[in-house]
Design a protein around this motif. Sequence first.
Motif, PDB file in Angstrom:
ATOM      1  N   UNK A  31       0.847  -1.193   0.000  1.00 26.51           N
ATOM      2  CA  UNK A  31       0.000   0.000   0.000  1.00 26.51           C
ATOM      3  C   UNK A  31       0.883   1.244   0.000  1.00 26.51           C
ATOM      4  N   UNK A  32       0.302   2.355  -0.435  1.00 28.50           N
ATOM      5  CA  UNK A  32       1.030   3.620  -0.409  1.00 28.50           C
ATOM      6  C   UNK A  32       1.426   3.977   1.016  1.00 28.50           C
ATOM      7  N   UNK A  33       2.590   4.546   1.159  1.00 29.00           N
ATOM      8  CA  UNK A  33       3.150   5.019   2.427  1.00 29.00           C
ATOM      9  C   UNK A  33       3.456   3.893   3.405  1.00 29.00           C
ATOM     10  N   UNK A  34       3.501   2.651   2.918  1.00 31.31           N
ATOM     11  CA  UNK A  34       3.941   1.546   3.767  1.00 31.31           C
ATOM     12  C   UNK A  34       5.466   1.539   3.754  1.00 31.31           C
ATOM     13  N   UNK A  35       6.055   1.301   4.896  1.00 31.96           N
ATOM     14  CA  UNK A  35       7.506   1.286   5.037  1.00 31.96           C
ATOM     15  C   UNK A  35       7.964  -0.099   5.456  1.00 31.96           C
ATOM     16  N   UNK A  36       9.027  -0.585   4.814  1.00 32.62           N
ATOM     17  CA  UNK A  36       9.634  -1.853   5.190  1.00 32.62           C
ATOM     18  C   UNK A  36      11.114  -1.609   5.462  1.00 32.62           C
ATOM     19  N   UNK A  37      11.672  -2.406   6.351  1.00 29.33           N
ATOM     20  CA  UNK A  37      13.101  -2.339   6.651  1.00 29.33           C
ATOM     21  C   UNK A  37      13.761  -3.506   5.933  1.00 29.33           C
ATOM     22  N   UNK A  38      14.762  -3.175   5.097  1.00 30.93           N
ATOM     23  CA  UNK A  38      15.440  -4.198   4.299  1.00 30.93           C
ATOM     24  C   UNK A  38      16.938  -4.123   4.559  1.00 30.93           C
ATOM     25  N   UNK A  39      17.649  -5.233   4.377  1.00 30.98           N
ATOM     26  CA  UNK A  39      19.102  -5.197   4.567  1.00 30.98           C
ATOM     27  C   UNK A  39      19.779  -4.363   3.483  1.00 30.98           C
ATOM     28  N   UNK A  40      20.880  -3.734   3.844  1.00 36.10           N
ATOM     29  CA  UNK A  40      21.623  -2.904   2.900  1.00 36.10           C
ATOM     30  C   UNK A  40      22.646  -3.793   2.189  1.00 36.10           C
ATOM     31  N   UNK A  41      22.195  -4.444   1.108  1.00 32.28           N
ATOM     32  CA  UNK A  41      23.098  -5.296   0.333  1.00 32.28           C
ATOM     33  C   UNK A  41      22.889  -5.041  -1.165  1.00 32.28           C
ATOM     34  N   UNK A  42      23.657  -5.712  -1.992  1.00 31.23           N
ATOM     35  CA  UNK A  42      23.611  -5.469  -3.434  1.00 31.23           C
ATOM     36  C   UNK A  42      22.253  -5.815  -4.041  1.00 31.23           C
TER      37      UNK A  42
END
Length: 60
Positions: A31-42
């Motif tokens: 959905x719009x304005x949903x935030x997810x935390x993802x690992x900082x990788x390639x």
Amino acid sequence: MADTLKVTLVKSPIGAVPKHKKTVEAMGLTKLHKTVVMPNNAATKGMIQQVSHLVKVEEA
């Protein structure tokens, strides 16, 4: 450099290329304005680069 990134969907992928729609869905953005935390990788950076016009990225 942070080891995680906060990715927020800021524009609708309705009119986007089908490949970009699937990328947004694979990132967990439903959905719009949903935030997810993802690992900082390639792999994550490649996904973000592909749909950079639809998302906002912050270091977490």
